[in-house]
Design a protein around this motif. Structure first.
Motif, PDB file in Angstrom:
ATOM      1  N   GLU A 296     -10.041  -7.204   4.702  1.00  0.00           N
ATOM      2  CA  GLU A 296      -9.357  -7.749   3.530  1.00  0.00           C
ATOM      3  C   GLU A 296      -8.975  -6.656   2.543  1.00  0.00           C
ATOM      4  O   GLU A 296      -7.873  -6.661   1.976  1.00  0.00           O
ATOM      5  N   VAL A 297      -9.882  -5.689   2.311  1.00  0.00           N
ATOM      6  CA  VAL A 297      -9.579  -4.627   1.364  1.00  0.00           C
ATOM      7  C   VAL A 297      -8.474  -3.719   1.908  1.00  0.00           C
ATOM      8  O   VAL A 297      -7.601  -3.255   1.157  1.00  0.00           O
ATOM      9  N   SER A 298      -8.456  -3.483   3.217  1.00  0.00           N
ATOM     10  CA  SER A 298      -7.379  -2.688   3.828  1.00  0.00           C
ATOM     11  C   SER A 298      -6.046  -3.414   3.732  1.00  0.00           C
ATOM     12  O   SER A 298      -5.008  -2.811   3.445  1.00  0.00           O
ATOM     13  N   SER A 299      -6.092  -4.732   3.969  1.00  0.00           N
ATOM     14  CA  SER A 299      -4.878  -5.539   3.917  1.00  0.00           C
ATOM     15  C   SER A 299      -4.286  -5.545   2.510  1.00  0.00           C
ATOM     16  O   SER A 299      -3.070  -5.421   2.328  1.00  0.00           O
ATOM     17  N   LEU A 300      -5.144  -5.696   1.487  1.00  0.00           N
ATOM     18  CA  LEU A 300      -4.660  -5.710   0.107  1.00  0.00           C
ATOM     19  C   LEU A 300      -4.084  -4.349  -0.275  1.00  0.00           C
ATOM     20  O   LEU A 300      -3.037  -4.273  -0.942  1.00  0.00           O
ATOM     21  N   ALA A 301      -4.733  -3.258   0.136  1.00  0.00           N
ATOM     22  CA  ALA A 301      -4.209  -1.918  -0.153  1.00  0.00           C
ATOM     23  C   ALA A 301      -2.848  -1.716   0.497  1.00  0.00           C
ATOM     24  O   ALA A 301      -1.921  -1.168  -0.123  1.00  0.00           O
ATOM     25  N   ASN A 302      -2.686  -2.199   1.750  1.00  0.00           N
ATOM     26  CA  ASN A 302      -1.389  -2.090   2.427  1.00  0.00           C
ATOM     27  C   ASN A 302      -0.321  -2.874   1.687  1.00  0.00           C
ATOM     28  O   ASN A 302       0.828  -2.440   1.575  1.00  0.00           O
ATOM     29  N   ALA A 303      -0.699  -4.080   1.192  1.00  0.00           N
ATOM     30  CA  ALA A 303       0.260  -4.911   0.469  1.00  0.00           C
ATOM     31  C   ALA A 303       0.746  -4.197  -0.789  1.00  0.00           C
ATOM     32  O   ALA A 303       1.942  -4.187  -1.098  1.00  0.00           O
ATOM     33  N   LEU A 304      -0.178  -3.581  -1.525  1.00  0.00           N
ATOM     34  CA  LEU A 304       0.203  -2.871  -2.749  1.00  0.00           C
ATOM     35  C   LEU A 304       1.066  -1.655  -2.432  1.00  0.00           C
ATOM     36  O   LEU A 304       2.018  -1.356  -3.154  1.00  0.00           O
ATOM     37  N   ASN A 305       0.743  -0.961  -1.378  1.00  0.00           N
ATOM     38  CA  ASN A 305       1.548   0.195  -0.972  1.00  0.00           C
ATOM     39  C   ASN A 305       2.917  -0.210  -0.458  1.00  0.00           C
ATOM     40  O   ASN A 305       3.843   0.597  -0.435  1.00  0.00           O
ATOM     41  N   SER A 306       3.046  -1.449  -0.013  1.00  0.00           N
ATOM     42  CA  SER A 306       4.306  -1.909   0.570  1.00  0.00           C
ATOM     43  C   SER A 306       5.303  -2.329  -0.494  1.00  0.00           C
ATOM     44  O   SER A 306       6.418  -2.728  -0.182  1.00  0.00           O
ATOM     45  N   GLY A 307       4.907  -2.258  -1.764  1.00  0.00           N
ATOM     46  CA  GLY A 307       5.815  -2.670  -2.831  1.00  0.00           C
ATOM     47  C   GLY A 307       7.085  -1.857  -2.848  1.00  0.00           C
ATOM     48  O   GLY A 307       8.134  -2.330  -3.250  1.00  0.00           O
ATOM     49  N   SER A 308       6.993  -0.629  -2.427  1.00  0.00           N
ATOM     50  CA  SER A 308       8.198   0.198  -2.307  1.00  0.00           C
ATOM     51  C   SER A 308       8.196   0.767  -0.899  1.00  0.00           C
ATOM     52  O   SER A 308       7.961   1.953  -0.694  1.00  0.00           O
ATOM     53  N   LEU A 309       8.403  -0.108   0.088  1.00  0.00           N
ATOM     54  CA  LEU A 309       8.318   0.273   1.497  1.00  0.00           C
ATOM     55  C   LEU A 309       9.230   1.468   1.756  1.00  0.00           C
ATOM     56  O   LEU A 309      10.444   1.384   1.563  1.00  0.00           O
ATOM     57  N   PRO A 310       8.657   2.603   2.193  1.00  0.00           N
ATOM     58  CA  PRO A 310       9.438   3.838   2.235  1.00  0.00           C
ATOM     59  C   PRO A 310      10.411   3.931   3.396  1.00  0.00           C
ATOM     60  O   PRO A 310      11.246   4.812   3.418  1.00  0.00           O
ATOM     61  N   VAL A 311      10.298   3.063   4.396  1.00  0.00           N
ATOM     62  CA  VAL A 311      11.142   3.206   5.587  1.00  0.00           C
ATOM     63  C   VAL A 311      11.690   1.850   6.011  1.00  0.00           C
ATOM     64  O   VAL A 311      11.051   0.816   5.819  1.00  0.00           O
ATOM     65  N   PRO A 312      12.875   1.821   6.601  1.00  0.00           N
ATOM     66  CA  PRO A 312      13.421   0.561   7.118  1.00  0.00           C
ATOM     67  C   PRO A 312      12.806   0.186   8.460  1.00  0.00           C
ATOM     68  O   PRO A 312      12.186   1.009   9.131  1.00  0.00           O
ATOM     69  N   ILE A 313      12.984  -1.084   8.843  1.00  0.00           N
ATOM     70  CA  ILE A 313      12.501  -1.595  10.126  1.00  0.00           C
ATOM     71  C   ILE A 313      13.707  -1.839  11.026  1.00  0.00           C
ATOM     72  O   ILE A 313      14.683  -2.462  10.625  1.00  0.00           O
ATOM     73  N   GLU A 314      13.623  -1.345  12.251  1.00  0.00           N
ATOM     74  CA  GLU A 314      14.720  -1.464  13.209  1.00  0.00           C
ATOM     75  C   GLU A 314      14.327  -2.412  14.334  1.00  0.00           C
ATOM     76  O   GLU A 314      13.191  -2.385  14.815  1.00  0.00           O
TER      77      GLU A 314
END
Length: 818
Positions: A296-314
């Motif tokens: 859960e703590v890893s998931s929440l940290a990923n969510a916060l880091n994803s606020g400005s997702l640095p790369v596009p998804i192909e």
């Protein structure tokens, strides 16, 4: 004491049956279907790692940067699934590739663009306040029985939650329209909207908590510099958060003005978490505390880091199956399974009589215990899953059933008989040697145990390698094959023995009568024909390999080369439908392959579909042009779409080759350890012979190699190794009994002794494969055709290839020397 042991064995069996029944009932709710059966979409996605920002001196992203970027993308997609309503979509990492797999069942071609937008739009993170009286407002919702569309109110461990209603139909609503309905549920003012946050209750599953969230944005995700899992001084898990300078100033104001309130973390219009503001936070560093697990703590940290997702998804690969086609696939699979069971039951009853009744009861028990076997197989194979996903099994759920999984089910029906045939044929030999009924049964089971164990271990090894190197539906086949091995070994070695013990104790039967397809004193000198056999095999291999060389890459399907394959249904008949020339003119695309295909069953008996293959970059053009030109007049409709980029195609090709090589090497090592190196060389030569000859004959009929064919080839490797081990195990036994005879003579005797079993197992397996050929369409028909060839070739090689090659290490050697 003996009666007491027998009673316990029957009680254990009853307990296993009840457990298996509870796992599967009601079947429609407990057994999830893959997209090839339920219809829907499957996307293989790639994070554009080249777009990652590099630090000074870096020339490419590090493995840690790649992992973090993939985790962030995965978190974004998971959050978007929650916001998409009642769809039971799944998203997971694909082991060994760095790709992400996104599967969503039950949707058709009309929602394709929405799904692509959902996948590829940029992530958007916001911080918003939760209503001050949220608890009272939520309590009122539950008290008045108010729930968003597609959700039900449930009580779990004394707490009330929302749970998705699997029967809810959105009736053409888009994701945005559906989210608006949820937001307006029990609305208290225009300033607040209802949002649902996912919560996992241990041993019960996933539920949703409602919260009233302010529509005003307090802080945007771009203010987050970094978030990471952390621990406090007491070792409790928390999320450490650092902000940009501007974000730190705004965060201080927000926390100062709203002490005691909850601050919602909203990603893509979905509430992710809502921690309490315990005090004013200055300096740009904060921690989010709570009763977190590491996940859960890893998931929440990923969510916060994803606020400005640095790369596009192909999107590297996409596969679409219309729900109607999926339903047809289920129907044809059921027909194939029932027909396979019927022909095997009738054959065994006629051939083995009383013993046939017992083995038929074992087949029925195989079906009863299969859900339990699937759960155990998924749990076991999940150890090798690496990135999770399709193989993860747990004690409360069945793994997803796929179309290759149904093929695996039908195949295990035929292969389940193998162990019983070995036992019965050995009991026949023991009876002929003069042993009494009870002694013959005991001796028969004891003498075949090592053979059954070795044969099934090699097949299990193939299933593990198939699971590790495969993905999606192919993993479903590996799970079903493993489940069949586990269940059939139990019923053959335990249940049938229990049945014979009952016969011995309570019936007047003193001998088991069986039919025989071969005379008792069979003495065919197979090995004297080995040069002729080598010549036939050599000619066939050369001819088929020359054919492959002439065709070149044309023998490879789009799974391995990349491209787009579309199948259209049509309403016009053969006389009025457009010709392939007209379709080619409308397409106007290079190297397009156009073919009408006749549906044998399931896909519409006697009806035609149109198959069109084009390069991946022309997929959208081809689809649009054909629907525009023929959609209205001829009723063209896309019922199956598969689009694979060249990168994924190359990876699949390499993984397929690796899977076959790993299987061959693994079997060589196992047989060397269990037998000797000479036996391993005979086996590896036979297996290589079977794979090459099957591929050669298969492509000679104009068919292309694909991932299901790799699965078929690996199954053939397991089957052929099984056949060869039976012969080698008898040779090993006869070497001890017939000392002084040349190896060649003993090998001939052993082949003659096991020939009846070899032929009977081949017949039962071919009967079930034939049912797949008759009732299975598309990829399953190709799979069955390759398997049909492989079973014939494998039966031949276990006699005429494996043993002669093994003898090269023992030429003219006497058993006394051995």
């Amino acid at each position: 004491m003996k009666n007491k042991n027998m009673m316990w064995r029957w009680l254990v069996l009853a307990g296993l049956c009840v457990w298996s029944f509870m796992l599967a009932w009601p079947l429609g709710e407990k057994l999830p279907l893959g997209i090839d059966l339920a219809g829907g979409y499957r996307f293989v996605l790639d994070v554009d790692y080249d777009a990652l920002p590099l630090e000074e001196g870096q020339t490419e992203p590090s493995s840690e940067q790649r992992r973090v970027a993939q985790d962030q993308a995965l978190e974004v997609l998971r959050n978007r699934i929650d916001g998409a309503g009642t769809r039971e979509a799944t998203v997971y990492k694909e082991p060994g590739t760095g790709h992400i797999v996104f599967e969503i069942p039950g949707v058709g071609d009309d929602e394709r663009q929405q799904l692509e937008d959902l996948i590829q739009r940029p992530a958007y993170l916001e911080f918003r306040l939760i209503h001050e009286e949220n608890n009272a407002l939520v309590a009122r919702l539950f008290a008045e029985g108010i729930a968003p569309p597609g959700y039900n109110i449930v009580t779990v461990q004394g707490n009330q939650y929302y749970q998705r209603d699997s029967a809810f139909e959105r009736e053409g609503m888009s994701d945005d329209e559906y989210q608006a309905l949820v937001a307006n549920t029990g609305r208290v003012s225009s300033q607040y909207e209802l949002m649902l946050s996912r919560i996992t209750v241990e041993n019960y599953g996933d539920f949703f908590e409602p919260n009233y969230v302010d529509v005003r944005i307090q802080l945007e995700g771009t203010a987050v510099r970094r978030a990471r899992p952390d621990q406090d001084e007491f070792g409790r898990l928390q999320v450490a958060l650092s902000l940009t300078p501007e974000g730190a100033r705004r965060f201080f104001r927000i926390t100062s003005d709203n002490i005691g309130r909850r601050l919602g973390i909203v990603m893509d219009d979905t509430l992710y978490s809502a921690p309490n503001i315990q005090g004013a936070i200055a300096g740009g560093n904060a921690v989010i505390t709570g009763s977190f697990t590491f996940e859960e703590v890893s998931s929440l940290a990923n969510a916060l880091n994803s606020g400005s997702l640095p790369v596009p998804i192909e999107i590297l690969m996409q596969q679409q199956v219309e729900p109607s086609l999926g339903a047809d696939a289920v129907q044809s699979g059921v027909y194939a399974a029932l027909a396979g069971i019927a022909v095997v039951v009738i054959f065994m009853l006629i051939y083995y009589r009383v013993s046939g009744v017992i083995v038929n009861l074992a087949l029925i028990l195989d079906a009863v215990l299969l859900p339990l076997g699937m759960m155990l197989a998924a749990g076991f194979l999940g150890i090798f899953a690496g990135g999770g996903g399709a193989g993860a099994g747990n004690i409360n759920a069945l793994p997803t059933l796929t179309l290759p999984g149904i093929a695996g089910l039908v195949l295990t029906i035929g292969m389940a008989v193998d162990a019983n045939v070995l036992i019965f044929e050995r009991i026949r030999e023991e009876q002929k040697s003069g042993k009494r009924f009870v002694s013959a049964i005991q001796s028969g089971y004891e003498k075949v145990f090592s053979t059954i164990f070795d044969a099934n271990i090699t097949t299990l090894l193939v299933a593990v390698i198939l699971f590790m190197q495969g993905s999606g539906p192919i993993r479903g086949f590996a799970v079903m094959l493993t489940a069949g091995i586990l269940v059939s070994m139990y019923t053959a070695l335990v249940f049938t023995r229990m049945g014979f013990d009952l016969l011995a104790a309570y019936s007047p039967i003193k001998t088991l009568k069986m039919m025989s397809i071969l005379p008792d004193d069979l003495k065919i000198d197979f090995l004297s024909k080995r040069k002729i056999a080598f010549g036939i095999s050599g000619l066939l291999l050369v001819a088929t390999l020359v054919n492959i060389g002439l065709k070149g890459s044309d023998v490879l399907g789009i799974d391995f080369t990349g491209g787009a394959s579309m199948r259209f249904s049509l309403t016009s008949d053969e006389d009025t439908r457009p010709s392939t020339g007209e379709i080619e003119t409308v397409l106007g695309l290079p190297e397009a392959v156009i073919q009408y295909q006749r549906g044998l069953s399931g896909e519409g008996a006697g009806t035609d579909t149109l198959q069109v293959n084009v390069a991946a970059e022309f997929s959208e053009q081809a689809r649009a042009r054909l629907l525009e030109a023929f959609g209205e007049e001829h009723g063209f409709q896309v019922i199956h779409l598969e689009e694979i980029g060249p990168q994924v195609g190359a990876q699949m090709r390499n993984r397929g080759i690796r899977a076959i090589l790993f299987a061959l090497i693994g079997i060589v090592i196992y047989i060397t350890l269990r037998f000797e190196f000479a036996f391993a060389m005979g086996t590896i030569t036979a297996l290589a012979h079977d794979v090459l000859l099957t591929v050669g004959i298969y492509t000679l009929f104009g068919r292309q190699l694909s991932l299901p064919i790799v699965a078929a080839l690996l199954t053939i490797v397991g089957y052929s190794a099984n056949d060869t081990i039976v012969v080698f195990d008898r040779i090993r036994e006869d070497l001890k009994l017939l000392k002084g005879k040349p190896y060649k003579d003993i090998a001939n005797i052993s082949i003659n002794q096991t020939l009846s079993r070899t032929l009977l197992t081949s017949v039962t397996t071919l009967l079930t494969v034939l049912m797949l050929l008759i009732f299975g369409g598309g990829a399953i028909n190709d799979f069955a055709f390759a398997l049909f060839i492989g079973v014939l070739v494998g039966t031949y090689s276990s006699i005429f290839v494996a043993t002669p090659v093994m003898l090269l290490w023992h030429k003219d050697e006497k058993t006394a020397k051995a």
